[in-house]
Design a protein around this motif. Structure first.
Motif, PDB file in Angstrom:
ATOM      1  N   VAL A 121       5.080  10.299  -8.619  1.00 58.07           N
ATOM      2  CA  VAL A 121       5.084  10.431 -10.075  1.00 58.07           C
ATOM      3  C   VAL A 121       4.253  11.637 -10.503  1.00 58.07           C
ATOM      4  O   VAL A 121       4.678  12.426 -11.359  1.00 58.07           O
ATOM      5  CB  VAL A 121       4.587   9.132 -10.745  1.00 58.07           C
ATOM      6  N   ALA A 122       3.077  11.823  -9.884  1.00 61.91           N
ATOM      7  CA  ALA A 122       2.224  12.945 -10.267  1.00 61.91           C
ATOM      8  C   ALA A 122       2.945  14.275 -10.028  1.00 61.91           C
ATOM      9  O   ALA A 122       3.024  15.125 -10.924  1.00 61.91           O
ATOM     10  CB  ALA A 122       0.912  12.897  -9.490  1.00 61.91           C
ATOM     11  N   LEU A 137       2.441   1.905  -3.357  1.00 59.99           N
ATOM     12  CA  LEU A 137       1.500   2.416  -4.357  1.00 59.99           C
ATOM     13  C   LEU A 137       1.164   3.885  -4.084  1.00 59.99           C
ATOM     14  O   LEU A 137       1.112   4.700  -5.011  1.00 59.99           O
ATOM     15  CB  LEU A 137       0.224   1.567  -4.379  1.00 59.99           C
ATOM     16  N   ILE A 138       0.940   4.220  -2.801  1.00 59.81           N
ATOM     17  CA  ILE A 138       0.673   5.627  -2.457  1.00 59.81           C
ATOM     18  C   ILE A 138       1.861   6.490  -2.841  1.00 59.81           C
ATOM     19  O   ILE A 138       1.723   7.531  -3.483  1.00 59.81           O
ATOM     20  CB  ILE A 138       0.387   5.755  -0.939  1.00 59.81           C
ATOM     21  N   ILE A 156       7.208   5.578 -13.045  1.00 57.70           N
ATOM     22  CA  ILE A 156       6.494   4.569 -12.258  1.00 57.70           C
ATOM     23  C   ILE A 156       7.398   3.391 -11.928  1.00 57.70           C
ATOM     24  O   ILE A 156       7.453   2.937 -10.780  1.00 57.70           O
ATOM     25  CB  ILE A 156       5.222   4.112 -13.014  1.00 57.70           C
ATOM     26  N   VAL A 172       1.358  -2.741 -14.187  1.00 56.69           N
ATOM     27  CA  VAL A 172       1.161  -1.296 -14.281  1.00 56.69           C
ATOM     28  C   VAL A 172       1.661  -0.775 -15.626  1.00 56.69           C
ATOM     29  O   VAL A 172       1.016   0.040 -16.280  1.00 56.69           O
ATOM     30  CB  VAL A 172       1.861  -0.573 -13.111  1.00 56.69           C
ATOM     31  N   GLN A 221      -0.494   0.905 -18.643  1.00 57.21           N
ATOM     32  CA  GLN A 221      -0.182   2.228 -19.178  1.00 57.21           C
ATOM     33  C   GLN A 221      -0.103   2.231 -20.688  1.00 57.21           C
ATOM     34  O   GLN A 221      -0.595   3.138 -21.344  1.00 57.21           O
ATOM     35  CB  GLN A 221       1.164   2.661 -18.635  1.00 57.21           C
ATOM     36  N   SER A 225       6.320   8.879 -17.792  1.00 54.81           N
ATOM     37  CA  SER A 225       5.513   8.261 -16.742  1.00 54.81           C
ATOM     38  C   SER A 225       5.858   6.788 -16.564  1.00 54.81           C
ATOM     39  O   SER A 225       5.883   6.290 -15.443  1.00 54.81           O
ATOM     40  CB  SER A 225       4.018   8.462 -17.018  1.00 54.81           C
ATOM     41  N   MET A 235       4.078   5.888  -5.098  1.00 54.11           N
ATOM     42  CA  MET A 235       4.178   5.971  -6.553  1.00 54.11           C
ATOM     43  C   MET A 235       3.235   7.029  -7.120  1.00 54.11           C
ATOM     44  O   MET A 235       3.649   7.884  -7.901  1.00 54.11           O
ATOM     45  CB  MET A 235       3.861   4.612  -7.164  1.00 54.11           C
ATOM     46  N   VAL A 236       1.975   6.991  -6.678  1.00 55.03           N
ATOM     47  CA  VAL A 236       0.983   7.911  -7.236  1.00 55.03           C
ATOM     48  C   VAL A 236       1.408   9.362  -6.994  1.00 55.03           C
ATOM     49  O   VAL A 236       1.484  10.172  -7.933  1.00 55.03           O
ATOM     50  CB  VAL A 236      -0.411   7.649  -6.617  1.00 55.03           C
ATOM     51  N   PHE A 237       1.751   9.679  -5.736  1.00 58.65           N
ATOM     52  CA  PHE A 237       2.071  11.066  -5.423  1.00 58.65           C
ATOM     53  C   PHE A 237       3.421  11.483  -6.005  1.00 58.65           C
ATOM     54  O   PHE A 237       3.553  12.585  -6.551  1.00 58.65           O
ATOM     55  CB  PHE A 237       2.036  11.301  -3.912  1.00 58.65           C
ATOM     56  N   THR A 273       0.845  -1.208   0.000  1.00 56.72           N
ATOM     57  CA  THR A 273       0.000   0.000   0.000  1.00 56.72           C
ATOM     58  C   THR A 273       0.873   1.249   0.000  1.00 56.72           C
ATOM     59  O   THR A 273       0.665   2.179  -0.790  1.00 56.72           O
ATOM     60  CB  THR A 273      -0.906   0.021   1.253  1.00 56.72           C
TER      61      THR A 273
END
Lengths: 314, 277
Positions: A100-101, A93-94, A243, A299, A303, A239, A96-98, A90
C-alpha cells in the motif's frame, strides 16, 4: 412512533387529489419492493447468510462428508497455535504495509508530475499506460512475471546484470520472494490509486494554487500545505481500498511461489483456500476467514478514526 | 534563465513519466513478442522485441493443448451474463435508493453498503456449501448468480440517479405518469452511461476472475480462461514459455478490446469511487 405515521396519512377526501396520491404512494412502494428484490435477496443469500454461516461453522469440525461435530473454540485455539496460520497473518500484514505504501507513493508522485501544462495527448498516453496493467488478469500476469523474475534466464536479472548487480534468486529465496510478490502486485495495482489521485486533483480549484503563487509559495510548499490537505479525502479512499484489497492478496503468491519457499509468501487467503479445499477442514478455514474479516474491519475502522484528524473536506 | 529552468523541469517530468510507462508496458510487450518466437528460442537473451523468425507455432500448440474455444465461450458466457445481470440489479436498486420513498430506506441502503466491505474469501466456504446441495457447484450458473447483486454498482447508480434533475420526474408526474412510467420513460434512458460504467467494470473484473472459478469449477470443461492458462504452465518443463505466453496473449485480447472501447467508462468508474463523497 405511531403518531407521526398516522398524521402523515392524508385525511380521506380532504382534497380532490387525495385518492390519486395514496394510489401513487402504494405504487411507489410496490415498485421499490420489486426493484430492490434482486439486490436485497442476493445480498441476503450470498453475503449476510454466509457471514453468519462462517461464524457458526467456525465452531464446528466438518469435512463436508461426515456430520459436523461441535468444536467449541477448538478451531480458534488451533489457529492461534498453528505456525503456518500465524506466519500467514504476519506475511499478509507485511505485504499490506509495503504494497500500500509503495502503491500510494508512486501513484501520488506520478499524479503530481502529470501536470495540466502538458499537451493533452501526452497526458492521456501516460494515463493509459499506467492504467493498462489493471485490465489484465492477476493470475495470467503472475504467470508472465514468474518468467521475468526467473533467477537464470529472467529479463529482470538480465537487466540488473547490465548495472553490475549479481543475479537475485527472486522467487527461490526466503529473503526476496516477498519483495518480488510485492513488486508484481504494485506493478499491476498502482494505476488504480493513480486514477483516483488524478480525479481528486482535478476537483481542486485552480484559483487556490494561483493565489498561493501570487503570495510567493514554492512548488513543494504548495503541495504540502495546499494540495495534500485538499486531496486528503481521496487519499483516505485510496488507502482504505488499497488496504482492503491488499489484505485479500491471493493470485500473485499462489501463481508466483505457491506460498513458498517454506511459508515465506503464504498469505491468509491462501491458507483459507488450502485448509478448506485441499485439506477439507471447513471449520478451521471458517475460523481463519472470520479472523481476516475482523482484521479488515479493525484496520478500516482505525483508519476512519485517524482520518478525522487529517482529512479536510472543502 | 527562468524560461530555461522551466523547460528543463518539464523535460525531466516527461522523462520520468516515460520511464515508468516503459516499466508498466514492458512486461506486456515482452509477452506479446515472446509469444511469436519459436518455442525453442523462447528463453533467448537479450529479449529481442521483434523476433528473428516470427512464427505462430506457439499459438498452434496452445490450441492443440487446451480447448481455447470452449474456455473462451465459458468466459464470455459467465462475464456477459454477470455484466448484464449487474447492470439490471444495480440500475433498479440504485434508482429505488435515489428516487423512491419507502420505509427502512436508510437501514436497507446501509446494509447493502456494508456488504461492500465483506471480502469474497470470507464468504466462499458457506457459499460453496450453499451451492452444493442445489447442484450448482462445478457449473457456470454457480459462478454467475452469486455475482449479480453488486453493492458497489448499487452505490454508483444511486449517485448517478441523484445527479439527475428532480424536475424531470415532477413534470412527468404532473402530466399523469405513474412511478413506473417515470422510471421507464424519463430516468432509465438517461442512465445509459452509468450502466455502461457498471458493465465495463463487471466485464473487466469477472473476465479476469481467478479465485471463485478455482474453487467452484472442478471439471476442465467448466474452466474459464484464467484457470486454463495457469494449467498451461506445465510447458515450462519442456522449455517452451512461448506457448504459455501465447495463451496469455489470447486471454488478453478481449480485455484489450474492452480497454480500447470502454476506457472512458472504466476510468470514470474508478475515478468516481474516489471523488464522490
Amino acid at each position: 412512533m405511531t403518531a407521526p405515521v398516522l398524521s402523515r396519512r392524508p385525511a380521506p377526501a380532504a382534497s380532490a387529489t387525495a385518492p390519486r396520491r395514496s394510489l401513487k404512494d402504494r405504487g411507489t412502494r410496490l415498485l421499490a419492493a420489486l426493484f430492490l428484490a434482486p439486490t436485497l435477496v442476493g445480498v441476503l443469500v450470498f453475503t449476510v447468510v454466509p457471514i453468519v454461516g462462517s461464524v457458526v461453522l467456525s465452531f464446528f469440525h466438518w469435512d463436508v462428508i461426515g456430520t459436523p461435530r461441535f468444536a467449541g473454540t477448538d478451531n480458534y485455539t488451533q489457529v492461534f497455535t498453528d505456525d503456518t496460520v500465524l506466519v500467514s497473518f504476519t506475511n499478509t500484514l507485511i505485504f499490506m504495509v509495503f504494497a500500500v505504501a509503495l502503491q500510494l507513493l508512486l501513484a501520488l508522485a506520478l499524479a503530481l508530475t502529470l501536470t495540466n501544462r502538458m499537451p493533452s495527448w501526452l497526458r492521456s498516453t501516460f494515463r493509459s499506460a499506467f492504467f493498462f496493467p489493471l485490465i489484465l488478469s492477476a493470475a495470467s500476469i503472475s504467470v508472465v512475471m514468474k518468467y521475468l523474475f526467473n533467477q537464470d534466464f529472467g529479463v529482470v536479472n538480465w537487466l540488473l546484470g547490465h548495472v553490475g548487480i549479481a543475479p537475485v534468486p527472486w522467487l527461490t529465496s526466503e529473503h526476496s520472494a516477498m519483495a518480488a510478490v510485492i513488486l508484481v502486485y504494485v506493478w499491476q495495482q498502482f494505476g488504480f490509486s493513480f486514477l483516483l489521485f488524478v480525479g481528486g486533483l482535478n476537483t481542486i480549484p485552480k484559483e487556490i494554487h494561483e493565489a498561493s503563487s501570487l503570495d510567493g509559495a514554492s512548488g513543494l510548499r504548495k503541495h504540502l500545505s495546499i494540495t495534500l490537505p485538499l486531496l486528503s479525502p481521496t487519499l483516505l479512499v485510496a488507502s482504505v481500498v488499497g488496504i482492503i484489497n491488499a489484505l485479500q492478496v491471493f493470485e500473485q503468491p499462489y501463481v508466483l511461489t505457491d506460498g513458498g519457499p517454506g511459508d515465506a509468501t503464504r498469505t491468509v487467503v491462501m491458507v483459507i483456500y488450502q485448509s478448506a479445499f485441499e485439506q477439507l477442514r471447513f471449520g478451521e478455514a471458517s475460523a481463519i476467514g472470520v479472523l481476516l474479516f475482523v482484521l479488515i474491519m479493525a484496520v478500516t475502522a482505525l483508519q476512519f478514526r485517524l482520518s478525522r484528524r487529517f482529512v479536510h473536506y472543502q | 534563465m527562468n524560461r530555461m529552468k522551466y523547460v528543463l523541469v518539464s523535460w525531466t517530468r516527461v522523462a520520468g513519466l516515460t520511464a515508468v510507462a516503459l516499466l508498466t508496458l514492458g512486461p506486456v510487450i515482452w509477452t506479446v513478442s515472446t509469444s511469436f518466437r519459436a518455442p525453442a528460442e523462447s528463453f533467448d537473451l537479450p529479449p529481442r522485441i521483434i523476433p528473428g523468425h516470427a512464427t505462430t507455432e506457439a499459438y498452434h500448440q496452445v490450441f492443440a493443448q487446451i480447448d481455447v474455444w470452449l474456455l473462451a465461450l465459458n468466459s464470455t458466457l459467465v462475464t456477459a451474463l454477470i455484466a448484464v445481470g449487474q447492470m439490471i440489479t444495480a440500475g433498479l436498486a440504485g434508482y429505488s435508493f435515489a428516487r423512491l420513498e419507502f420505509r427502512f430506506k436508510k437501514p436497507l441502503f446501509g446494509l447493502v453498503l456494508a456488504t461492500m466491505m465483506v471480502p469474497v474469501q470470507v464468504t466462499i466456504v458457506p457459499v460453496f456449501l450453499l451451492l452444493k446441495p442445489m447442484g450448482l457447484t462445478d457449473t457456470l450458473l454457480g459462478l454467475i448468480v452469486p455475482a449479480w447483486p453488486t453493492a458497489f454498482g448499487t452505490f454508483l447508480m444511486r449517485q448517478y440517479f441523484l445527479g439527475m434533475p428532480k424536475d424531470l420526474g415532477e413534470a412527468a408526474l404532473i402530466d399523469g405518469a405513474g412511478p413506473w412510467r417515470i422510471f421507464r420513460s424519463v430516468y432509465a434512458p438517461l442512465a445509459t452511461p452509468g450502466l455502461a460504467i457498471i458493465g465495463v467494470l463487471a466485464f473487466n473484473y469477472h473476465w479476469n476472475e481467478f479465485f471463485r472459478p478455482l474453487i467452484l469449477e472442478t471439471s476442465p470443461q467448466n474452466f474459464t480462461l484464467p484457470l486454463g492458462l495457469v494449467s498451461l504452465q506445465g510447458n515450462l518443463g519442456t522449455g517452451s514459455i512461448s506457448v504459455v505466453l501465447a495463451g496469455v496473449v489470447l486471454s488478453m485480447i478481449p480485455a484489450m478490446a474492452v480497454f480500447v472501447i470502454g476506457q472512458r467508462p472504466l476510468r470514470e468508474g474508478i475515478t468516481s469511487a474516489g471523488v464522490n463523497r
